[in-house]
Design an enzyme around this catalytic site. Structure first.
Site: not given
Ligand code: IPE
Ligand code: IPE
Ligand code: MG
Length: 244
Positions: A21, A69
């Site tokens: 993340d 997502n």
């Molecule tokens: C969790 O990250 C999913 C992945 C890392 C693929 P998110 O960024 O989507 O999680 P939330 O929504 O902040 O909990």
């Molecule tokens: C994790 O990084 C990757 C996916 C969830 C695909 P994020 O895209 O959630 O990055 P932040 O949390 O918005 O910084």
């Molecule tokens: Mg995230």
């Protein structure tokens, strides 16, 4: 001290699961598009997979795209799909003797990606080193409900009876049934939550949260997480005296 000097090679977690993340925030801090963070994130995933294989980790499960997502802006989803397609390179798997699996509702992915995934899975299936598992279009609650449905169908058609159902067999019927539960779950990016990831499987995993955004998560950070894990006492409900 070498990067791996601080860990005991006899106590490497068999299965590490990672919630990668922080890509978007990392990019934003640099005045860049979120997709740039994902692009660098893919590179880091490759480095961490190679490092894990070298350390002797048997299973590495990376949360790559959650079912939730799918609710992101279409442009971001499409950028992520393109990156995924480019990232599935047999070469990397062959060079490191890594095999490959995916978990999640794969049918929701574009057909050409599904085909690319299954062809790569087949081609590297003979590799005997670490198994890299990508959680794609994954939701733990979906997985548990889907497993319950498949078990119910077996009871209905008579290949199983109600008395056959127990936690061990249920775990084996999950899409992760081919591997042990994660010993260590790492989440980067500062959030302290599981976001619908491996809820059943992490019942007794050691949890490690760090503020580092995924694009900055280097091998030294992985070593730090393993080192932290190695200091913990896994009691599984017993007393300290019983397990020491
Ligand atoms: C969790 O990250 C999913 C992945 C890392 C693929 P998110 O960024 O989507 O999680 P939330 O929504 O902040 O909990
Ligand atoms: C994790 O990084 C990757 C996916 C969830 C695909 P994020 O895209 O959630 O990055 P932040 O949390 O918005 O910084
Ligand atoms: Mg995230």
């Amino acid at each position: 001290m070498s990067e791996t000097g601080q860990i005991d090679s006899n106590m490497i977690p068999q299965h590490i699961a990672i919630i990668m993340d922080g890509n978007g925030r990392w990019a934003k801090e640099r005045g860049k598009e979120r997709s740039y963070g994902h692009q660098v994130g893919v590179e880091v995933a490759r480095e961490i997979a190679e490092a894990s294989a070298k350390l002797g980790v048997k299973y590495l499960t990376l949360y790559t795209f959650s079912m939730e997502n799918w609710n992101r802006p279409v442009e971001e989803i499409s950028a992520l799909m393109t990156l995924l397609l480019d990232a599935i390179e047999e070469e990397v798997f062959m060079k490191n003797n890594i095999s490959f699996r995916v978990i999640g509702d794969i049918n929701r992915l574009p057909l050409h990606i599904q085909e690319r995934l299954s062809s790569c899975i087949d081609r590297v299936s003979g590799n005997t080193g670490m198994c890299l598992v990508l959680a794609l279009s994954y939701s733990s609650r979906w997985e548990i409900a889907d497993t319950a449905k498949r078990i119910a169908a077996e009871v209905q058609n008579g290949t199983m009876t109600l008395n056959d159902i127990n936690t061990e067999m249920f775990g084996k019927h999950l899409t992760t049934g081919f591997m042990p539960d994660p010993d260590l779950l790492i989440r980067t990016g500062g959030e302290i939550r599981l976001s619908n990831y491996l809820l059943w499987q992490c019942a007794y995993s050691e949890l490690y949260f760090c503020d580092t955004y995924w694009p900055d998560f280097k091998e030294s950070e992985l070593v730090k997480a393993i080192s932290d894990y190695q200091k913990r006492e896994r009691r599984f409900g017993k007393t300290s005296e019983q397990v020491s």
